[in-house]
Design an enzyme around this catalytic site. Structure first.
Site, mmCIF file in Angstrom:
data_model
loop_
_atom_site.group_PDB
_atom_site.id
_atom_site.type_symbol
_atom_site.label_atom_id
_atom_site.label_comp_id
_atom_site.label_asym_id
_atom_site.label_seq_id
_atom_site.Cartn_x
_atom_site.Cartn_y
_atom_site.Cartn_z
ATOM 1 N N THR A 1 -68.961 47.449 1.610
ATOM 2 C CA THR A 1 -67.832 48.374 1.515
ATOM 3 C C THR A 1 -66.707 47.790 0.659
ATOM 4 O OG1 THR A 1 -67.041 47.472 3.593
ATOM 5 C CG2 THR A 1 -68.230 49.535 3.699
ATOM 6 N N THR A 2 -66.417 46.502 0.862
ATOM 7 C CA THR A 2 -65.338 45.909 0.086
ATOM 8 C C THR A 2 -65.711 45.896 -1.393
ATOM 9 O OG1 THR A 2 -65.055 44.476 1.999
ATOM 10 C CG2 THR A 2 -63.692 44.007 0.091
ATOM 11 N N ASP B 1 -73.651 44.901 10.165
ATOM 12 C CA ASP B 1 -73.912 44.698 8.739
ATOM 13 C C ASP B 1 -75.277 44.049 8.542
ATOM 14 O OD1 ASP B 1 -71.401 45.637 8.362
ATOM 15 O OD2 ASP B 1 -70.610 43.867 7.331
ATOM 16 N N ASP C 1 -63.937 43.042 7.758
ATOM 17 C CA ASP C 1 -64.780 44.142 7.335
ATOM 18 C C ASP C 1 -63.956 45.215 6.628
ATOM 19 O OD1 ASP C 1 -67.516 45.393 7.709
ATOM 20 O OD2 ASP C 1 -66.195 46.959 8.481
HETATM 21 P P1 ADP Z 1 -68.674 43.569 1.366
HETATM 22 O O1 ADP Z 1 -67.820 44.380 2.275
HETATM 23 O O2 ADP Z 1 -68.669 44.138 -0.020
HETATM 24 O O3 ADP Z 1 -70.028 43.304 1.871
HETATM 25 P P2 ADP Z 1 -68.202 40.755 1.790
HETATM 26 O O4 ADP Z 1 -66.900 40.140 2.140
HETATM 27 O O5 ADP Z 1 -69.232 40.820 2.837
HETATM 28 O O6 ADP Z 1 -67.902 42.200 1.219
HETATM 29 O O7 ADP Z 1 -68.763 39.968 0.523
HETATM 30 C C1 ADP Z 1 -69.980 40.275 -0.039
HETATM 31 C C2 ADP Z 1 -70.196 39.553 -1.347
HETATM 32 O O8 ADP Z 1 -70.207 38.136 -1.168
HETATM 33 C C3 ADP Z 1 -71.541 39.930 -1.928
HETATM 34 O O9 ADP Z 1 -71.409 40.135 -3.313
HETATM 35 C C4 ADP Z 1 -72.380 38.691 -1.641
HETATM 36 O O10 ADP Z 1 -73.464 38.556 -2.541
HETATM 37 C C5 ADP Z 1 -71.357 37.609 -1.820
HETATM 38 N N1 ADP Z 1 -71.763 36.326 -1.225
HETATM 39 C C6 ADP Z 1 -72.251 36.097 0.014
HETATM 40 N N2 ADP Z 1 -72.520 34.777 0.184
HETATM 41 C C7 ADP Z 1 -72.189 34.146 -0.979
HETATM 42 C C8 ADP Z 1 -72.224 32.785 -1.429
HETATM 43 N N3 ADP Z 1 -72.643 31.804 -0.642
HETATM 44 N N4 ADP Z 1 -71.802 32.526 -2.697
HETATM 45 C C9 ADP Z 1 -71.347 33.515 -3.484
HETATM 46 N N5 ADP Z 1 -71.282 34.813 -3.111
HETATM 47 C C10 ADP Z 1 -71.696 35.136 -1.882
HETATM 48 MG MG MG Z 2 -70.577 42.233 3.535
#
Ligand code: ADP
Ligand code: MG
Length: 520
Positions: free
Chosen positions: A83-84, A385, A50
């Site tokens: 957040t990321t 989340d 996270d």
């Molecule tokens: P954040 O802290 O920004 O939420 P995450 O590590 O949770 O970071 O990553 C979120 C990103 O990953 C989002 O842009 C989401 O749409 C993307 N994502 C989630 N599942 C998939 C998937 N199966 N294929 C491609 N992108 C994905």
């Molecule tokens: Mg996320």
């Protein structure tokens, strides 16, 4: 060094520091993002994916870096997730602004260009928002539920929770739809068991035990208990114990006894006038009263927080009495049990009146299970989340396809606008568009695929009218996010773009770092 160079170096320092922070969290983005292990001086370990948690735990001294941490916190508090993404986007905006500096653009021109670009881009999000959402109120049962489940799943993908994706997503949707919004979902983490043992509890969990112990069996559901909720009146009032008068020993004893007698008289009212079995009390209960009540088969739980009292009252549909002098009627047929977790006893009181229609608690308790405290913390963060994004979509409406596809579509839209603006501002808008594509690029890169190929393919797809293509994290290249059900709240993306722009501009506007006198 000339003054101009000095100012430039302040900007460069801030940008470098900020980008360094961004680089530490960048590799966690997306479903294939890596986890970080954070260790403090005492050897305590946090394993997390996270972004906000990692940033919160970093010991950051540089002001430029601190601003990045702030923006992550802001995104977390407003949107619970993303957040990321916000931080990666801010990092790329800063990197691109360095290139613009080198080409001779003034920071103000960059800031203005970025600001305008962020407005145009986020306006365009409305057009990217999915039609599916509109059928939320349609007659199709289950449709909205299914859609919300996809939102939860996207938030969980890549986290510890992923192993139980379906059940966790369903649990989050059930919790938020039952409670109305995430603020009314109480999350209680109990070590032991596995994620799949997590469940929604329709009732009240008290982090308390009977005063003076009890002979009840652990993990056994007792039924048909008669309970009373009482606010006060069963211990000496503070004033009575702290009276400032001179009394000889005998008078003092009789004074004390009279107080005690008062209390016992009140306790007797409970015994004589009701057939209560469990007494829940907001204030404390004097020891003499407890043993008297116990002798009369009444068990006591005291010093309950007001919130717990209210919750009990609501869950059971019974009133809270102010003092035993009132005409009290115990509430009948309450089911409850004691559970022991990590040597701590919890009392679970089941909600609902047995003979009445199910009551609405306005809130739900989500009981989280996980093998160890370390995994449980990360499970909790994942749930936060997922609960948050479901609530965001439920209450703020709208979702777009994920995988950075919305960012790429915004970028393409911006580029067509930039061309008509011309001049230096155009350069800033183009730099902004490029930065928007860093989300998909990073997701692809973290999955071990070529970021550029992915982004170019996505751009091409948008030109051909398909805005749902995103990185194929398994095979490289692109794939349809619609088929995978990768969707996220529109509000999350909007806020990520606006916050990232705001922090970037704030950093760019600083041309001097001046030490302050510490405040005593
Ligand atoms: P954040 O802290 O920004 O939420 P995450 O590590 O949770 O970071 O990553 C979120 C990103 O990953 C989002 O842009 C989401 O749409 C993307 N994502 C989630 N599942 C998939 C998937 N199966 N294929 C491609 N992108 C994905
Ligand atoms: Mg996320």
């Amino acid at each position: 060094m000339s003054e101009g160079e000095n100012k430039k170096s302040a900007q460069t320092h801030n940008i470098r520091a900020a980008r360094q922070i961004v680089d530490t969290v960048k590799t966690t983005l997306g479903p294939m993002g890596m986890d970080k292990m954070l260790v403090d001086g005492g050897g305590n370990v946090i394993v997390t994916n996270d972004g906000a948690t990692i940033l919160r735990e970093l010991d950051i001294a540089h002001p430029g870096g601190k601003m990045i941490v702030e923006v992550a916190k802001m995104q977390e508090s407003l949107c619970y997730d993303g957040t990321t993404s916000t931080v990666v986007l801010a990092g790329q905006l800063l990197a691109n602004s360095e290139m613009l500096f080198e080409k001779g653009l003034h920071p103000n021109v960059i800031c203005r260009g970025y600001h305008e670009a962020s407005q145009v881009a986020t306006d365009y999000l409305k057009e990217l928002t999915l039609d599916q959402w509109k059928s939320r109120d349609s007659d199709e049962p289950g449709h909205s539920n299914e859609f919300l489940t996809m939102i939860a799943k996207t938030a969980i993908t890549g986290k510890t929770l992923e192993t139980s994706l379906d059940s966790v997503a369903q649990l989050c949707v059930d919790a938020v739809t039952a409670a109305g919004n995430v603020d009314n979902v109480r999350v209680l983490s109990l070590p032991g068991g596995s994620i799949d043992d997590s469940y929604l509890f329709n009732g009240v969990v008290l982090n308390k035990d009977f005063v003076g112990g009890s002979d009840y069996d652990i993990n056994y559901t007792y039924e048909a208990a008669d309970v009373l909720l009482l606010n006060t009146g069963l211990e000496m009032e503070k004033g009575e114990e702290n009276v400032q008068v001179q009394l000889d020993a005998q008078t003092y004893q009789s004074f004390k006894d009279s107080g005690k007698n008062d209390l016992l008289a009140r306790a007797k009212m409970i015994v004589d006038n009701t057939d209560c079995g469990i007494l829940f009390v907001r204030d404390g209960v004097a020891e003499s009263v407890i043993s008297y009540l116990k002798k009369n088969d009444i068990d006591v739980i005291h010093r309950l927080p007001e919130s717990s009292m209210k919750r009990l009252s609501k869950a059971l549909g019974c009133s809270i009495y102010q003092t035993p002098e009132e005409q009290m009627k115990p509430f009948k047929n309450v089911s409850w049990e004691i559970q022991k977790h990590n040597d701590v006893n919890y009392i679970f009181v089941y909600g609902g009146q047995p003979d009445a229609v199910a009551i609405s608690l306005d809130e739900t308790t989500l009981i989280l299970r996980g093998a160890t405290n370390t995994t449980l913390d990360e499970v909790e963060r994942g749930f936060d989340d997922a609960l948050g994004v479901v609530s965001l979509v439920l209450n703020n409406g709208g979702a777009v396809y994920g995988g950075g596809s919305a960012y790429v579509a915004m970028a393409s839209h911006l580029r067509t606008r930039a061309a008509s603006i011309g001049g230096r501002a155009q350069m800033a808008i183009e730099a902004f568009s490029d930065a928007l594509e860093s989300i998909s690029a990073t997701i692809a890169e973290n999955a071990g695929h070529d970021p550029l190929d992915t982004v170019l393919a996505m751009r091409h797809a948008v030109l051909n009218g398909s805005t749902s293509m995103g990185p194929d994290v398994n095979n490289g290249g692109i794939t349809d996010m619609a088929d995978l059900g990768v969707v996220e709240p529109t509000e999350l993306v909007r806020q990520a773009v606006l916050s990232a722009t705001e922090v970037t501009n704030a950093i760019l506007r600083i041309d001097d770092i001046i030490g302050r006198k510490g405040v005593e």
